[in-house]
Design a protein around this motif. Structure first.
Motif, PDB file in Angstrom:
ATOM      1  N   ALA A 326      34.184 -29.348 -25.801  1.00  0.00           N
ATOM      2  CA  ALA A 326      34.966 -30.533 -26.129  1.00  0.00           C
ATOM      3  C   ALA A 326      34.170 -31.522 -26.953  1.00  0.00           C
ATOM      4  O   ALA A 326      34.703 -32.176 -27.858  1.00  0.00           O
ATOM      5  CB  ALA A 326      35.471 -31.189 -24.834  1.00  0.00           C
ATOM      6  N   LYS A 327      32.874 -31.638 -26.677  1.00  0.00           N
ATOM      7  CA  LYS A 327      32.056 -32.627 -27.378  1.00  0.00           C
ATOM      8  C   LYS A 327      31.932 -32.271 -28.849  1.00  0.00           C
ATOM      9  O   LYS A 327      32.001 -33.139 -29.733  1.00  0.00           O
ATOM     10  CB  LYS A 327      30.692 -32.711 -26.717  1.00  0.00           C
ATOM     11  CG  LYS A 327      29.781 -33.768 -27.311  1.00  0.00           C
ATOM     12  CD  LYS A 327      28.478 -33.850 -26.539  1.00  0.00           C
ATOM     13  CE  LYS A 327      27.569 -34.921 -27.128  1.00  0.00           C
ATOM     14  NZ  LYS A 327      26.274 -35.002 -26.377  1.00  0.00           N
ATOM     15  N   ASN A 329      33.926 -30.035 -30.336  1.00  0.00           N
ATOM     16  CA  ASN A 329      35.245 -29.626 -30.811  1.00  0.00           C
ATOM     17  C   ASN A 329      35.159 -28.274 -31.525  1.00  0.00           C
ATOM     18  O   ASN A 329      35.722 -28.069 -32.590  1.00  0.00           O
ATOM     19  CB  ASN A 329      35.849 -30.684 -31.734  1.00  0.00           C
ATOM     20  CG  ASN A 329      37.339 -30.453 -31.966  1.00  0.00           C
ATOM     21  OD1 ASN A 329      38.022 -29.876 -31.110  1.00  0.00           O
ATOM     22  ND2 ASN A 329      37.842 -30.887 -33.112  1.00  0.00           N
ATOM     23  N   GLU A 330      34.414 -27.328 -30.908  1.00  0.00           N
ATOM     24  CA  GLU A 330      34.261 -25.978 -31.443  1.00  0.00           C
ATOM     25  C   GLU A 330      34.645 -24.970 -30.387  1.00  0.00           C
ATOM     26  O   GLU A 330      34.315 -25.128 -29.197  1.00  0.00           O
ATOM     27  CB  GLU A 330      32.818 -25.720 -31.889  1.00  0.00           C
ATOM     28  CG  GLU A 330      32.389 -26.522 -33.098  1.00  0.00           C
ATOM     29  CD  GLU A 330      30.963 -26.216 -33.487  1.00  0.00           C
ATOM     30  OE1 GLU A 330      30.229 -25.634 -32.653  1.00  0.00           O
ATOM     31  OE2 GLU A 330      30.549 -26.546 -34.624  1.00  0.00           O
ATOM     32  N   SER A 331      35.334 -23.913 -30.820  1.00  0.00           N
ATOM     33  CA  SER A 331      35.721 -22.839 -29.907  1.00  0.00           C
ATOM     34  C   SER A 331      34.800 -21.640 -30.108  1.00  0.00           C
ATOM     35  O   SER A 331      34.239 -21.431 -31.195  1.00  0.00           O
ATOM     36  CB  SER A 331      37.171 -22.414 -30.165  1.00  0.00           C
ATOM     37  OG  SER A 331      38.052 -23.490 -29.942  1.00  0.00           O
TER      38      SER A 331
END
Length: 942
Positions: A326-327, A329-331
């Motif tokens: 989440a920090k 914002n990468e999957s």
């Protein structure tokens, strides 16, 4: 240099005064090069070659820096005091670089001379002696970080080499591996060249993490100190490089079970990154695209670089899972992961599997077992066939077997249709965790009992996983199953190793491989193997039972009591194995070499020179095609003409005939056709290349590409000053290329004849070159310095092959040139008479009009013939041994020549020829004997 007088000892006479000096005044050597100290006797009486030298005492030894004989400074000390005293010397090999003084001591008298100074430079770079180590002792790195190596170049004797021209760019290379030998990747290797401190710096970038080994090579040979241990830590985590895998590879989940998926944390190079990094998960209902709340989301580190994400699934349907940071914002990669939740109540402990195919199978045969699905209360728990997974793969994951499933009991009691999952074996690649399984038939049928059949092809150990969705039977453990090989198939089995040449009364081995129809090795069949030897007398051979190596291979032994050639087969249950038959030839035992281990002891600060073949038996069952001697010394170059490696026609060996020690060895890709030596150079002639070596160091200096030279035709001047080499320059005409082997450059080309050359020879000084063509009627002599024809001789009017040419031994213009031809005659041409003839003719009017070439062709005054010297067509080699001019005032112009002739059928003949100034000649046969008979008689006496 000093003058000494040796005193006698042991009843022997003292030697007169002598001096020692460096051969050719050479005082600078390369480590490994042969240094020679000349010993000159200052007494004219010792020039008599018939003098009995055994009556005199002479024992010289060498010392360097207080170390006598072989030491860490010099090695291979060889005194030579036999034969002609003009060739007496002491040779040695300097091995330590630096400036030294050698003390020469006559041991009988104790007289020492320490005036011989010499300087030794390091030899060529020798990879196995070069030392490699980590720069600044740093051997821990992070993946992607530069690593540096230090290489200290050394020669073969450990001398440091600094600030010389670096070898070609790919001379030094490195590679990485794990300790088990698996390759590890290194990138961006570079050779940074010399540092200011006199060593070479290499750099590379390791990208594979772990405890590794670095292998360093120079010219494909391992450097000293290699392999080097080093540790590579993974880099920072890369969210986008990280990936997830379903536990058990199952994306079909039973309701109210746990979704479990492994997150593999990776850096940019794919290395596992340890630690529990923060991830989050989002679940979306596939049909509605609405988020599904997850109440018990849980992350747990289960191994280094791997964490397990789990949560409960409470409603059926199809869903999509996304794992992200989440920090940032990468999957992670391959998002989203799809999974299906089905209604079922399989219990992992109560459900079970039974059947013979669960424990073992035979390659190529169908095997089966039955799966019983039960719930918590041991009631049948039917599920759709598509939710049942049966995975069969080898322990090393090389092969996977796809089974066939038959539902045996469904909810309405009817017999359902079979479900096919491709019953074959294939190579297993890395499968995605959610790979769709191939079905045939109705995969939605409900059943609680399934029959599983499969056919394995490759033998070995396998694991069987049975899963009801994500519920693994057998309490989450695989069933272990063994596939055994099938029946032996003789069409695939074979005799894969045997020796075609064996020794009489020697035990010989034959190796056999037994395979089934799927190329699996078959063991425990040794009793069914037998020998079938085609021999009239069965007692001529002794055989032993075959021995099982437990890997499908077998070894059998036999021994022959008789010489000869025999056909042999190996039978399996009376069926022959290929190849059948194969031939073996039985020889006496002394045909074969026997090698033994060598044990030597070397004290610190010493060296040892020894013959590695001294305690071995090396049979000489063959011949030598070339034996070339360095003048009258104890050094010869030999080239074999046999099949054994030591008699290979592609191998040249420099041999010391006094010590019996091979000194140097050179190997080539094609056969050696000629070898020539003088004190400076070694020339090796191949069909289309000629190699030039420095004779002392045996280092290659140049390679000359030549026209096809199938006969190895060449001429080499024995004089070190006029060190010329002549080679054919054309295959269609008689041109000769003259090459200066000291300056390593082409000197000139002489167009001597219209037909190709068959014989060429230099005079002793290298000033003149004699040539003969295929026509064989004209023999010409050329002045090399001007590349011009000086003299021309007519041998005869009819063609004849010139086998050999030889000049007289004069260092100026030779007095005599002789030729041997296929006619069997010996032709003698007098160059001195021609000079007198030209001088007289130039003073006449006719002489100023008629060209020299016409007069030479017509005037036979300087041409003499000895007929029937050898039988017609028998090849021969000749040499003018000596030429003596008469000093009598009344007999000016007369001379006496001694000519040696050796024929290819083994005869030696010595002729004496006398001439007068009136051009009369008388010849006589002084000696004749058969060399082969002489050698046989000597061997018999020995």
């Amino acid at each position: 240099m000093r003058i000494h007088r040796s005193t006698g000892t042991g009843g022997k006479l003292p030697l007169p005064s002598f001096v020692v000096s460096w051969a050719d005044d050479k005082t600078v050597y390369v480590a490994g090069e042969i240094a020679v100290i000349k010993v000159k006797i200052l007494d004219d009486s010792f020039s008599d070659k018939n003098l009995n030298l055994s009556r005199y005492a002479m024992n010289l030894s060498l010392s360097v820096r207080g170390k006598k004989g072989n030491s860490s400074y010099i090695s291979g000390v060889i005194p030579y005091f036999e034969g002609d005293p003009s060739y007496w010397n002491v040779s040695f090999t300097p091995i330590r670089a630096g400036e030294f003084s050698v003390e020469v001591t006559e041991d009988n008298s104790g007289i020492t001379d320490s005036s011989l100074q010499f300087f030794v430079t390091p030899g060529h770079i020798y990879p196995s002696a070069c030392e490699v180590s980590w720069m600044n002792l740093v051997n821990e790195f992070v993946a992607g970080m530069k690593a540096y190596l230090r290489v200290i170049p050394k020669d073969a004797f450990g001398n440091n080499i600094s600030s010389v021209s670096l070898p070609k760019g790919d001379y030094f290379v490195v590679s990485g591996s794990y300790e088990n030998g698996t390759a590890a990747v290194v990138l961006d290797f570079r050779n940074n060249g010399w540092s200011e401190y006199g060593y070479i710096i290499l750099e590379f970038v390791p990208i594979t993490s772990g405890s590794l080994l670095l292998h360093a090579f120079g010219d494909n040979r391992t450097l000293s100190g290699s392999p080097l241990h080093f540790l590579v830590k993974p880099g920072s985590i890369s969210i986008t490089n990280s990936l997830a895998r379903w536990k058990y590879g199952a994306s079909f989940l039973q309701i109210f079970s746990k979704l479990e998926i492994f997150i593999h944390q990776k850096d940019q190079f794919g290395n596992s990154v340890p630690g529990l990094y923060a991830f989050d998960a989002r679940v979306v209902h596939k049909a509605t695209n609405l988020s599904v709340p997850v109440a018990d989301l849980f992350f747990q580190e289960v191994s280094e670089g791997v964490q397990l994400l789990s949560f409960s699934v409470t409603e059926p349907g199809e869903f999509m899972l996304t794992i992200f940071n989440a920090k940032l914002n990468e999957s992670i990669s391959n998002m989203p992961y799809q999974y299906t939740v089905f209604i079922g109540y399989c219990h992992g402990l109560n459900s079970f599997v039974n059947g013979s195919g669960l424990a073992n199978s035979i390659s190529g045969r169908m095997s089966h077992f039955i799966v019983y699905l039960e719930d918590l209360y041991h009631n049948p728990s039917p599920v759709e066939a598509q939710w049942l997974q049966v995975q069969i793969f080898s322990k090393n994951s090389t092969f996977i077997i796809h089974p066939v499933m038959w539902p045996l009991r469904n909810t309405n009691g009817t017999a359902p249709s079979p479900v096919l999952l491709e019953g074959r074996t294939e190579s297993l690649s890395i499968l995605p965790a959610d790979e769709d399984r191939p079905f045939a038939g109705n995969a939605s049928v409900l059943a609680s009992k399934y029959s599983i059949t499969y056919t394995a092809e490759k033998s070995g150990e396998y694991e069987i996983w049975v899963l009801c969705g994500n519920i693994a039977l057998n309490n989450g453990h695989p069933y272990l199953m063994t596939v055994f090989p099938g029946m032996v198939d003789t069409s695939f089995s074979s005799v894969f190793s045997f020796t075609s040449r064996v020794g009489k009364l020697m035990r010989n081995m034959i190796s056999v491989q037994l395979l089934d129809a799927y190329l699996n090795p078959v063991s425990s069949e040794e009793a069914k193997l037998s020998f079938d030897i085609k021999v009239s007398n069965s007692s001529s051979f002794m055989t032993w039972a075959f021995v099982d190596n437990k890997d499908g291979s077998y070894v059998g032994y036999y021994m022959s009591r008789a010489l000869g050639a025999y056909n042999m087969c190996i039978l399996y249950e009376d069926k022959p194995l290929a190849p059948c038959p194969f031939e073996i030839q039985v020889y006496e035992r002394d045909y074969f070499a026997e090698a033994n281990n060598d044990s030597i002891s070397v004290w610190e600060d010493e060296s040892v020179a020894f013959n590695v073949l001294a305690n071995d038996y090396v049979p000489v069952t063959g011949a030598f095609s070339i034996v070339e001697m360095l003048f009258s010394s104890n050094l010869v170059a030999i080239v074999g003409a046999g099949e054994q490696p030591f008699l290979s026609p592609r191998r040249l060996c420099m041999f010391n005939t006094v010590t019996g020690v091979p000194l140097r060895e050179l190997n080539f890709l094609t056969s050696i056709l000629a070898v020539r030596i003088n004190r400076k150079r070694l020339v090796v002639v191949l069909q289309d290349k000629t190699y030039i070596y420095d004779f002392n160091s045996m280092t290659i200096l140049d390679v000359i590409d030549t026209v096809p030279n199938t006969k190895g035709l060449c001429a080499f001047a024995p004089n070190s000053e006029g060190c010329y080499l002549a080679l054919p320059a054309s295959t269609t005409k008689g041109s000769a290329l003259i090459y200066n082997t000291m300056k390593l450059q082409s000197f000139c080309q002489i167009d001597a004849h219209r037909s190709p050359l068959v014989a060429i020879v230099f005079s002793s000084s290298g000033m003149y070159l004699a040539t003969a063509s295929e026509q064989g009627t004209i023999i010409r002599v050329h002045l090399v310095s001007q590349a011009t024809q000086s003299y021309s001789f007519r041998r005869g009017a009819y063609s004849s092959t010139i086998y050999s040419l030889s000049f007289g031994p004069s260092m100026e213009l030779p007095d005599v040139l002789v030729a041997a031809s296929s006619s069997g005659s010996l032709h003698i041409f007098f160059l001195g008479s021609m000079i007198d003839h030209r001088t007289r003719r130039s003073n006449t009017l006719l002489g100023s009009v008629i060209p020299d070439s016409i007069n030479e062709a017509l005037e036979p005054a300087y041409h003499h013939v000895i007929h029937d010297v050898v039988p017609v067509g028998v090849k021969s080699t000749l040499l003018i041994h000596s030429v003596d001019k008469s000093l009598s005032a009344t007999n000016v112009g007369s001379l006496r020549a001694s000519i040696f002739v050796i024929t290819y059928n083994g005869y030696f003949r010595e002729y004496n020829l006398k001439t007068t100034k009136l051009n009369g000649s008388v010849w006589s046969l002084e000696r004749e004997f058969n060399l082969i008979d002489t050698i046989d008689e000597r061997d018999h006496t020995d």
